[in-house]
Motif scaffolding. Structure first.
Motif, PDB file in Angstrom:
ATOM      1  N   THR A  61       4.718   4.124  -8.846  1.00  0.00           N
ATOM      2  CA  THR A  61       3.451   4.409  -7.708  1.00  0.00           C
ATOM      3  C   THR A  61       3.296   6.541  -8.292  1.00  0.00           C
ATOM      4  O   THR A  61       2.181   6.919  -8.596  1.00  0.00           O
ATOM      5  CB  THR A  61       2.899   3.883  -7.151  1.00  0.00           C
ATOM      6  OG1 THR A  61       2.284   2.371  -7.174  1.00  0.00           O
ATOM      7  CG2 THR A  61       1.847   4.201  -6.502  1.00  0.00           C
ATOM      8  N   ASP A  62       4.475   6.400  -7.646  1.00  0.00           N
ATOM      9  CA  ASP A  62       5.102   7.665  -7.798  1.00  0.00           C
ATOM     10  C   ASP A  62       5.077   8.247  -8.785  1.00  0.00           C
ATOM     11  O   ASP A  62       6.434   8.626  -9.338  1.00  0.00           O
ATOM     12  CB  ASP A  62       6.164   8.239  -5.781  1.00  0.00           C
ATOM     13  CG  ASP A  62       6.183   9.280  -5.970  1.00  0.00           C
ATOM     14  OD1 ASP A  62       5.764  10.633  -6.611  1.00  0.00           O
ATOM     15  OD2 ASP A  62       7.352   9.852  -5.078  1.00  0.00           O
ATOM     16  N   SER A  64       6.257  11.889  -9.167  1.00  0.00           N
ATOM     17  CA  SER A  64       7.499  12.146  -9.348  1.00  0.00           C
ATOM     18  C   SER A  64       8.805  10.797  -9.690  1.00  0.00           C
ATOM     19  O   SER A  64       9.429  11.968 -10.145  1.00  0.00           O
ATOM     20  CB  SER A  64       7.435  13.248  -7.788  1.00  0.00           C
ATOM     21  OG  SER A  64       7.521  12.521  -6.733  1.00  0.00           O
ATOM     22  N   GLN A  65       8.773  10.519  -9.314  1.00  0.00           N
ATOM     23  CA  GLN A  65       9.649   9.782  -9.580  1.00  0.00           C
ATOM     24  C   GLN A  65       9.739   8.328 -11.429  1.00  0.00           C
ATOM     25  O   GLN A  65      10.725   7.929 -11.418  1.00  0.00           O
ATOM     26  CB  GLN A  65      10.060   8.020  -9.194  1.00  0.00           C
ATOM     27  CG  GLN A  65       9.305   8.973  -7.322  1.00  0.00           C
ATOM     28  CD  GLN A  65      10.765   8.698  -7.204  1.00  0.00           C
ATOM     29  OE1 GLN A  65      11.910   8.865  -7.699  1.00  0.00           O
ATOM     30  NE2 GLN A  65      11.026  10.150  -6.327  1.00  0.00           N
TER      31      GLN A  65
END
Length: 144
Positions: A61-62, A64-65
């Motif tokens: 969901t993040d 940036s990951q």
């Protein structure tokens, strides 16, 4: 940068040494009122290639990951650039080769033209597209 527009809605973008690829394509979209369209052809050479790509299947969901970002300097032969323009914003992918390595991904700002760049934009009349994030935060095309 110089641009040329045909009677049937094609915009040719010529980039010279030192020009920025994505930023110039965005400017051409503004200058030629391209709201919905496609980059149907793109070739050239870059001295800086900035890309990102997804390197995983679990799609966290993040945001940036999710992505790996690469800034690659040197002589990069660009064999293809293509993608969709929605709401005047290009979403483009690129493939480049430096003599030893082929790499592809999402074209990012800061790609510097080394020798030349030539891109063809096709306006698409009668269709208005935008991008909206889905439940996982992935921007998806939808009618506006």
């Amino acid at each position: 940068m110089e641009t040329f527009e045909s009677d049937d809605g094609h915009v040719i973008v010529r980039l010279d040494r030192g020009d920025l690829a994505l930023e110039s394509i965005e400017a051409a979209c503004d200058d030629h009122d391209v709201d919905t369209g496609a980059v149907v052809s793109g070739i050239g050479t870059f001295s800086t290639l900035n890309i990102h790509y997804v390197d995983r299947t679990d799609l966290p969901t993040d945001r940036s990951q999710r992505n790996v970002t690469r800034k690659l300097d040197g002589a990069w032969e660009i064999t293809d650039v293509g993608g969709v323009i929605a709401d005047g914003e290009p979403h483009l992918h690129v493939t480049g080769f430096n003599g030893d390595r082929t790499i592809g991904g999402h074209l990012e700002a800061g790609c510097v033209v080394n020798v030349l760049g030539e891109f063809t934009i096709k306006k698409i009349d009668g269709l208005s597209l935008t991008r909206k994030p889905n439940e996982r935060g992935v921007s998806q095309l939808t009618r506006r």
